[in-house]
Design a protein around this motif. Structure first.
Motif, PDB file in Angstrom:
ATOM      1  N   VAL A 186       0.753  -1.144   0.033  1.00  0.00           N
ATOM      2  CA  VAL A 186      -0.018  -0.088  -0.135  1.00  0.00           C
ATOM      3  C   VAL A 186       0.628   0.997  -0.180  1.00  0.00           C
ATOM      4  O   VAL A 186       0.607   2.197  -0.652  1.00  0.00           O
ATOM      5  N   MET A 189       2.050   1.592  -3.425  1.00  0.00           N
ATOM      6  CA  MET A 189       0.866   2.096  -4.326  1.00  0.00           C
ATOM      7  C   MET A 189       0.720   3.615  -4.294  1.00  0.00           C
ATOM      8  O   MET A 189       0.366   4.148  -5.161  1.00  0.00           O
ATOM      9  N   THR A 190       0.855   4.027  -2.967  1.00  0.00           N
ATOM     10  CA  THR A 190       0.717   5.532  -3.075  1.00  0.00           C
ATOM     11  C   THR A 190       1.784   6.277  -3.908  1.00  0.00           C
ATOM     12  O   THR A 190       1.486   7.476  -4.162  1.00  0.00           O
ATOM     13  N   ILE A 192       2.646   5.197  -6.784  1.00  0.00           N
ATOM     14  CA  ILE A 192       2.683   5.032  -8.102  1.00  0.00           C
ATOM     15  C   ILE A 192       2.483   6.334  -9.121  1.00  0.00           C
ATOM     16  O   ILE A 192       1.244   7.063  -8.437  1.00  0.00           O
ATOM     17  N   SER A 194       0.477   8.871 -11.463  1.00  0.00           N
ATOM     18  CA  SER A 194      -0.758   8.710 -11.935  1.00  0.00           C
ATOM     19  C   SER A 194      -0.748   8.296 -13.329  1.00  0.00           C
ATOM     20  O   SER A 194      -1.861   7.491 -13.812  1.00  0.00           O
ATOM     21  N   VAL A 196       1.317   6.406 -14.993  1.00  0.00           N
ATOM     22  CA  VAL A 196       1.574   4.718 -15.116  1.00  0.00           C
ATOM     23  C   VAL A 196       0.199   4.118 -14.429  1.00  0.00           C
ATOM     24  O   VAL A 196      -0.130   3.058 -15.405  1.00  0.00           O
ATOM     25  N   PHE A 200      -1.524   1.601 -17.162  1.00  0.00           N
ATOM     26  CA  PHE A 200      -1.947   0.160 -16.799  1.00  0.00           C
ATOM     27  C   PHE A 200      -3.322  -0.172 -17.299  1.00  0.00           C
ATOM     28  O   PHE A 200      -3.395  -1.251 -17.723  1.00  0.00           O
ATOM     29  N   VAL A 225      -7.034   2.338  -9.097  1.00  0.00           N
ATOM     30  CA  VAL A 225      -5.126   2.199  -8.683  1.00  0.00           C
ATOM     31  C   VAL A 225      -4.961   3.120  -7.714  1.00  0.00           C
ATOM     32  O   VAL A 225      -3.944   2.813  -6.440  1.00  0.00           O
ATOM     33  N   ILE A 228      -7.255   3.215  -4.046  1.00  0.00           N
ATOM     34  CA  ILE A 228      -7.286   2.321  -2.938  1.00  0.00           C
ATOM     35  C   ILE A 228      -6.162   2.596  -1.920  1.00  0.00           C
ATOM     36  O   ILE A 228      -6.859   2.515  -0.761  1.00  0.00           O
TER      37      ILE A 228
END
Lengths: 366, 396
Positions: A186, A189-190, A192, A194, A196, A200, A225, A228
Motif C-alpha cells: 500500500v 502504491m501511494t 505510483i 498517476s 502509470v 496500466f 489504482v 485504493i
C-alpha cells in the motif's frame, strides 16, 4: 549571566539587567514597517512592482533585523531571529501560489461559467472529413463523465480499501507476513505515478478489447489504482483509533467477531472513514493524466462508461490548452471554466468531509 | 503520530486476541465461548467466515493489482523495447523516427525526468522543511493546525489547475528573471544558451513542480518534527539554547531520517507529475542542463507520454508504455528507498527504538483527518510525557 553582566558593565547599562541587551518588543514590527516603506520608496523610483516590493521588503527586513540584533544582542540571538524570519518567509512563499492559483482560476473561469455552460454539452467539435470546427460552450459531457468515472472508481475502491483495512486492523495476526506485505505494498502504491496507472488501465483493456480500448470504465480502473491506497490508509488510521476496550467488551459478551466489527468498530469509526473516503475522492477527481490515457477525450456526450471515449473536467481543461480548436479564445475559456468547476467540486467535497468529521464525530472524542 | 499509534495499538489487539484465546479454551470447561468458535473451528458462523474471507481476499487483491500493474506494463512494453526501431516501419516514423532503439529514446527522457525533479526539489525541499518548522515550532499553537490545513489545501488543487496557473502566471513572471540570469550569469552553463521569449522553460515547469511537492514534504516533515521528544526540547531550552539552537540540537538530529525520506517522497511525486510539465514547457528530447532556453528543455517521461499518446500508432503506444514502465521502476525504487531509510532509522536505534520517528500513515495527509488526529496525538503525547516523567522520577 556573566555575559549579561559584562555587557552591562561595558555599556554602562541601566539597572534593569533582565531586559538590557535585548531588542525591544516593538522592534520586529517596526522593522517590518520600516523596511516595507523603505523598499516601497526605492521601488517608486525604479518602477513599482508588487511582487518585487514584497521580495525587497523581506530581504531588507531580514538584513536589518540580523544586523541590529547582532549589534544590540549577540550573534546567537541574531541567528535565532534570522531563522525565525526565514521560516516565516518560507510559509508566506507557500501561501502566495495557493492564493494566486485560486485567484487566477476564479477570475478567468467566472466569465465562462453560466447556466448554459453547466447544462449544455459542447466544446469545439472537429469533423475530420470536412476539417470544420464548430464551437459551443458547454461542459455537461465533462461533468457527467467526471461524475460517472469517479463514481465507478469509488464503487471499486471503497469496498476493497475498507475490507483491506479491516483485515489489517482486525484480522491479521501482529507481524504476519501477509499484513506486512500488504502494508508495504500500500505504501508502494501511494507512490505510483498517476500516468502509470493510466497506462496500466489502457494496457489491461487493450489486451481485452483491442487497440482502441478507450472507455470510462477503464479510466475508473486507473483511478481506483490511485484511490485504493489512500482509502486503505485513512480507514486503517481510523479503525486503529477505536479503543480496544470496546472490542473486548463486545467479544466478552459473546458477540461474534463479525458483529463486533460491523456493529461496534465500524459505527465508532464511521465519521473518520467517511471523511477519509471523501478526501480520497477529492484527490482522484482532479487526476488528469490517467483519465486522459484511459478514457481519451471527446466532445460528444457519452454516458455509457463501457463504450468509447468519455470527456471529463480535468481532461477538458487540459485539452482546451493543449489541443485548442480554431477559436483559441473559446477553447481557453472552456478550459478555465472546466478548471473552475473542478476546483468547486474539490472544495465541495472537502467541505462535506469536514462537516461529516465535525457532525458525526463520536461523542467525547474532543 | 503513527509512532504513538503503533506503540499504542498492539496492546489492545493482543489483549483482545488473548481474550479470544482464553474464551477459546473455555468451551472445554464451560462450553459458552462463541468468540473462540472461529479459532477452534467447532461452530463457524457464516457471517464470520464471509467477512473474514472478504477482508483477507481484498488484502490479497491489492497484491494482485500491484502485480497486475507491473505485468501489463511489461506485456505491453516488451514488443517496443525489443524491436529494432531503425527498421520497423511503424516505429521508423512520426515522433520515434530519429531513434535506433528503445534505450536511445528513453535515455534523454529519463534524464529530463530526473533533472526537472531535481530542480523542483532544490527549490521545494528547503521551503517545505522551513514551512514544516514554522508550523511545528514557530507558529502560535492555536493557529498551527489551521496553517497546516492551508498548506494541505495545496495538495487538493488538481494538477491540471496548477498547469494552467503555470501557463498564465509563472511563465510571464519568470521571463524578466531568466533574462537577467542569462545576461548576468550566462557564463554558468545552467543559465546559458538562447534565452526563451515565451517562458515555456524547464525552469518554469520545475517551479510549478516545486509548488506541487510542497504539501507532501511539509506534511511529512511536520509530523516528524512534532514527534520530537518534548523532554529533549525542554532540556535544550533549559540549558539556555535559543529556539534555533534547540531545533538544531534536539529536533534536527531526531528528524534527520524523516526529512530525508520526506524529500525522497517529494521526489517520487515530482517524477510522476505529468500535467505541469506537459502544459508548460516546450520540450525537446535531448540531454541539456540549460534551464531557460528556447527548445533546449529536456522532456520528461510522463509529459512525453501525455503529449504523444493521442497521436501514436499501436507500436508507438507500446513504446510509450515501455517508457512508462521505466518511470514506474524509478518511482518505485525512490519510494522503497524512502521507506527503507525510515525503517533503518528506527531499527538502528537499538534499545531506543520507540523514540525514533515513523512516517505518518498518509503521506499527503488528508487535512481534517490529520487535525482530528493531531488532537488525539497531543493527548496521547501528553499522556506519554506524563508516563515518561513518572518513570524517570521513579528511576531517580
Amino acid at each position: 549571566m556573566s555575559l549579561l553582566t559584562q555587557r552591562a558593565a561595558r555599556d554602562g547599562a541601566p539597572a534593569n539587567s533582565l531586559t538590557s541587551g535585548q531588542l525591544p518588543r516593538f522592534a520586529e514590527v517596526s522593522i517590518i514597517g520600516g523596511s516595507a516603506v523603505a523598499s516601497g520608496l526605492v521601488l517608486m523610483l525604479l518602477g513599482f512592482n508588487f511582487v518585487g516590493w514584497l521580495v525587497l521588503t523581506a530581504i531588507v527586513y531580514l538584513v536589518v533585523l540580523g544586523v541590529l540584533s547582532s549589534i544590540v544582542e549577540n550573534r546567537r540571538k541574531a541567528t535565532d531571529r534570522l531563522v525565525r524570519g526565514i521560516v516565516s518567509v518560507a510559509f508566506i512563499l507557500a501561501i502566495v501560489p495557493l492564493v494566486s492559483t485560486l485567484y487566477t482560476v476564479v477570475s478567468r473561469g467566472i466569465s465562462s461559467l453560466s447556466w448554459q455552460f453547466i447544462t449544455q454539452s459542447g466544446g469545439s467539435s472537429f469533423n475530420a472529413d470536412t476539417l470544420e470546427v464548430t464551437n459551443t460552450p458547454g461542459a455537461l459531457q465533462a461533468i457527467v463523465g467526471t461524475l460517472i468515472i469517479t463514481g465507478i472508481a469509488a464503487l471499486i475502491s471503497i469496498p476493497i480499501g475498507l475490507f483491506t483495512s479491516i483485515y489489517l486492523v482486525e484480522y491479521s495476526l501482529p507481524g504476519s507476513w501477509l499484513a506486512r506485505t500488504v502494508t508495504m505494498l500500500v505504501d508502494v502504491m501511494t507512490g505510483i505515478p498517476s500516468i502509470v496507472a493510466g497506462l496500466f488501465a489502457f494496457s489491461l483493456f487493450s489486451i481485452i478489447m483491442g487497440p482502441k480500448a478507450f472507455s470510462g470504465f477503464s479510466a475508473a480502473v486507473a483511478l481506483s489504482v490511485l484511490m485504493i491506497p489512500t482509502v486503505v490508509r485513512s480507514c486503517e488510521e481510523m479503525l486503529r483509533l477505536v479503543p480496544g476496550d470496546l472490542r473486548e467488551a463486545s467479544l466478552a459478551l459473546g458477540v461474534s467477531k463479525f458483529s463486533t466489527i460491523a456493529r461496534i468498530v465500524l459505527p465508532t469509526a464511521i465519521a473518520g472513514i467517511v471523511t477519509g473516503i471523501m478526501l480520497s475522492i477529492a484527490r482522484v477527481i482532479g487526476e488528469t493524466a490517467p483519465i486522459f490515457m484511459a478514457a481519451s477525450f471527446t466532445d460528444n456526450f457519452n454516458a455509457n462508461p463501457f463504450d468509447g471515449p468519455m470527456q471529463t473536467l480535468p481532461v477538458m481543461a487540459y485539452t482546451g490548452f493543449a489541443f485548442p480548436g480554431t477559436d483559441i479564445d473559446a477553447s481557453h475559456n472552456a478550459a478555465w471554466g472546466a478548471a473552475l468547476l473542478l476546483v468547486l467540486l474539490v472544495v465541495i467535497l472537502n467541505l462535506i468531509a469536514r462537516i461529516v468529521a465535525r457532525v458525526f464525530a463520536p461523542k467525547g472524542s474532543r | 503520530m503513527s509512532d504513538d499509534m503503533t506503540s499504542a495499538t498492539p496492546s489492545p489487539r493482543t489483549t483482545s486476541r488473548d481474550s479470544l484465546k482464553n474464551s477459546g479454551s473455555a468451551p472445554q470447561g464451560g462450553g459458552a465461548g462463541n468468540g473462540g468458535a472461529s479459532l477452534r473451528g467447532s461452530r463457524v458462523r457464516p457471517g464470520d467466515l464471509i467477512f473474514h474471507s472478504l477482508s483477507t481476499g481484498s488484502a490479497i487483491f491489492i497484491m494482485v493489482i500491484l502485480a497486475g500493474v507491473a505485468l501489463f506494463l511489461i506485456i505491453q512494453g516488451i514488443p517496443a523495447i525489443v524491436a529494432d526501431w531503425s527498421t520497423d516501419p511503424s516505429l521508423h516514423e512520426g515522433f520515434t523516427l530519429a531513434y535506433n532503439n528503445f534505450w536511445q529514446y528513453v535515455g534523454p527522457l529519463l534524464y529530463g525526468t530526473l533533472f526537472s525533479s531535481a530542480i523542483a526539489l532544490v527549490i521545494g525541499a528547503p521551503i517545505g522543511i522551513g514551512i514544516a518548522l514554522f508550523i511545528s515550532h514557530y507558529a502560535p499553537r492555536r493557529v498551527a493546525g489551521f496553517l497546516g490545513y492551508i498548506v494541505d489545501l495545496l495538495a487538493a488543487v488538481p494538477s491540471v489547475v496548477f498547469g494552467l496557473w503555470g501557463i498564465i502566471v509563472i511563465r510571464p513572471f519568470l521571463l524578466p528573471f531568466s533574462e537577467w540570469l542569462n545576461t548576468n550569469l550566462g557564463w554558468i552553463p545552467l543559465f546559458g544558451g538562447q534565452v526563451s521569449t515565451t517562458g515555456s522553460t524547464i525552469l518554469a515547469g520545475s517551479v510549478v513542480l516545486s509548488v506541487m511537492i510542497l504539501p507532501i514534504i511539509t506534511s511529512i516533515s511536520r509530523e516528524i518534527f512534532l514527534q520530537t521528544p518534548r523532554l529533549h526540547e525542554e532540556a535544550a531550552l533549559a540549558l539556555g539554547a535559543t529556539r534555533w539552537e534547540m531545533i538544531r540540537l534536539a529536533v534536527f538530529p531526531y528528524a534527520k531520517s524523516g526529512i530525508v525520506s520526506a524529500t525522497l517522497l517529494g521526489l517520487g511525486r515530482a517524477l510522476g507529475e505529468t500535467m505541469a510539465i506537459a502544459m508548460i514547457i516546450s520540450p525537446a528530447i535531448l540531454v541539456s542542463i540549460r534551464l531557460i532556453t528556447e527548445g533546449e528543455n529536456s522532456q520528461t517521461i510522463a509529459a512525453n507520454i501525455a503529449l504523444n499518446f493521442p497521436i501514436a500508432s499501436t507500436l508507438q503506444r507500446q513504446a510509450l508504455i515501455g517508457t512508462g514502465l521505466m518511470l514506474f521502476v524509478i518511482s518505485l525504487a525512490v519510494n522503497i528507498i524512502a521507506r527503507y531509510i525510515v525503517t533503518r532509522g528506527s531499527a538502528g536505534g537499538g534499545g531506543k527504538k520507540r523514540k525514533r520517528p515513523t512516517l505518518p500513515i498518509t503521506p499527503m495527509s488528508d487535512t481534517s483527518a490529520t487535525t482530528t488526529l493531531d488532537i488525539v496525538t497531543e493527548e496521547q503525547k501528553l499522556g506519554r510525557i506524563a508516563v515518561n516523567s513518572r518513570a524517570e522520577g521513579a528511576s531517580v
